[in-house]
Design an enzyme around this catalytic site. Structure first.
Site, PDB file in Angstrom:
ATOM      1  N   ASP A 155      -8.934  -6.368   6.130  1.00  0.00           N
ATOM      2  CA  ASP A 155      -9.272  -7.176   4.919  1.00  0.00           C
ATOM      3  C   ASP A 155     -10.049  -8.071   5.180  1.00  0.00           C
ATOM      4  OD1 ASP A 155      -8.171  -5.678   2.537  1.00  0.00           O
ATOM      5  OD2 ASP A 155      -6.111  -6.349   2.989  1.00  0.00           O
ATOM      6  N   GLU A 204      -5.887 -12.916   6.129  1.00  0.00           N
ATOM      7  CA  GLU A 204      -6.596 -11.665   5.696  1.00  0.00           C
ATOM      8  C   GLU A 204      -8.009 -12.022   5.177  1.00  0.00           C
ATOM      9  OE1 GLU A 204      -4.287  -7.886   4.643  1.00  0.00           O
ATOM     10  OE2 GLU A 204      -3.289  -9.585   3.435  1.00  0.00           O
ATOM     11  N   HIS A 233       0.881  -1.216   0.020  1.00  0.00           N
ATOM     12  CA  HIS A 233      -0.020  -0.125   0.086  1.00  0.00           C
ATOM     13  C   HIS A 233       0.936   1.261  -0.071  1.00  0.00           C
ATOM     14  CE1 HIS A 233      -3.775  -2.171   0.561  1.00  0.00           C
ATOM     15  NE2 HIS A 233      -3.076  -2.589   1.438  1.00  0.00           N
TER      16      HIS A 233
END
Length: 256
Positions: free
Chosen positions: A178, A152, A47
């Site tokens: 997530d 996740e 990210h």
């Protein structure tokens, strides 16, 4: 000469460890966190906006400290993993590991043949001191890299027992945001199903004997995670420390 991977040893011994996240890709910010005493710097390439050269600058800045460098790679792409390892990263965090086959492929990307499929160029790469350590590096590289898998999703939980048995996975790092999104309840951490998924994932990792890691949203959360059995706790990213520090200072100045 390769430096000893202190984090890998600490996780294996079950010692409490703390990491700071490099979201900005800034070497000075990472160096400050490392000098302040974190056990690891996680360079976020999933990210974060950073590239490989900025990661190398972070590794160089942190090399004078005891902190281990880990990269969260953007995907399971073995080419990206190879380049990160060649650059000298000391650990790889794989996002969204949902099956044992994905875990085995992740480990394989980190290991030279015959134990894996990592491409070899250790006569030139930074990890082998640009070839100055070429005779020693291949024999010790496998045992000196931390491999973390992120849990996740609900699918990952369903396959966690099998994933945890994959040789080479040193630990798991929870991804609650997530995970909540995987059941259509993004960010609803207090919702019963989301909280249950996270708790069950934590229990599964603790049962496996592998290291349990995750990021804390503040000091109280970090203490609860420590008591829960987490041995790798994220205490915030460079952005957190700058944003929250400036906000707190401004609030105090304006109020007083």
């Amino acid at each position: 000469m390769m430096r000893t991977n202190r984090l890998k040893a600490r996780l294996k011994a079950g010692e409490q460890s703390y990491c700071g996240w490099s979201m900005m890709g800034n070497a000075m910010a990472a160096e400050i966190m490392a000098l302040a005493g974190v056990d690891a710097i996680v360079i976020d390439h999933e990210h974060g906006p950073a590239d490989l050269m900025s990661a190398i600058r972070i590794m160089q800045a942190v090399s004078g400290t005891d902190a281990t460098t880990i990269m969260r790679v953007p995907s399971h792409d073995p080419v990206y993993v190879k380049r990160a390892l060649d650059a000298g990263i000391e650990g790889i965090m794989f996002p969204s590991v949902n099956t044992a086959d994905q875990a085995r492929a992740a480990v394989s990307a980190c290991r030279y043949p015959p134990n894996g499929k990592r491409g070899a160029a250790y006569s030139y790469v930074r990890a082998a001191d640009y070839g100055l350590n070429a005779s020693d590096y291949p024999a010790h590289a496998e045992d000196n890299v931390v491999i973390l898998a992120q849990v996740e999703s609900k699918t990952a939980l369903e396959n966690l027992d099998e994933i945890s048995q994959v040789d080479g996975i040193d630990g798991f790092y929870m991804g609650p945001l997530d995970m909540s999104g995987s059941i259509g309840k993004l960010g609803q951490f207090q919702e019963d199903e989301v909280a249950g998924l996270l708790a069950a994932s934590e229990d599964g990792v603790l049962k496996s004997g592998k290291a349990l890691g995750g990021s804390a949203g503040g000091q109280e959360a970090a203490r609860k995670m420590r008591d829960r059995g987490y041995t790798l706790i994220g205490i915030g990213a460079d952005i957190d420390h700058i944003r929250d520090g400036v906000s707190a200072n401004l609030e105090n100045v304006r109020r007083n």
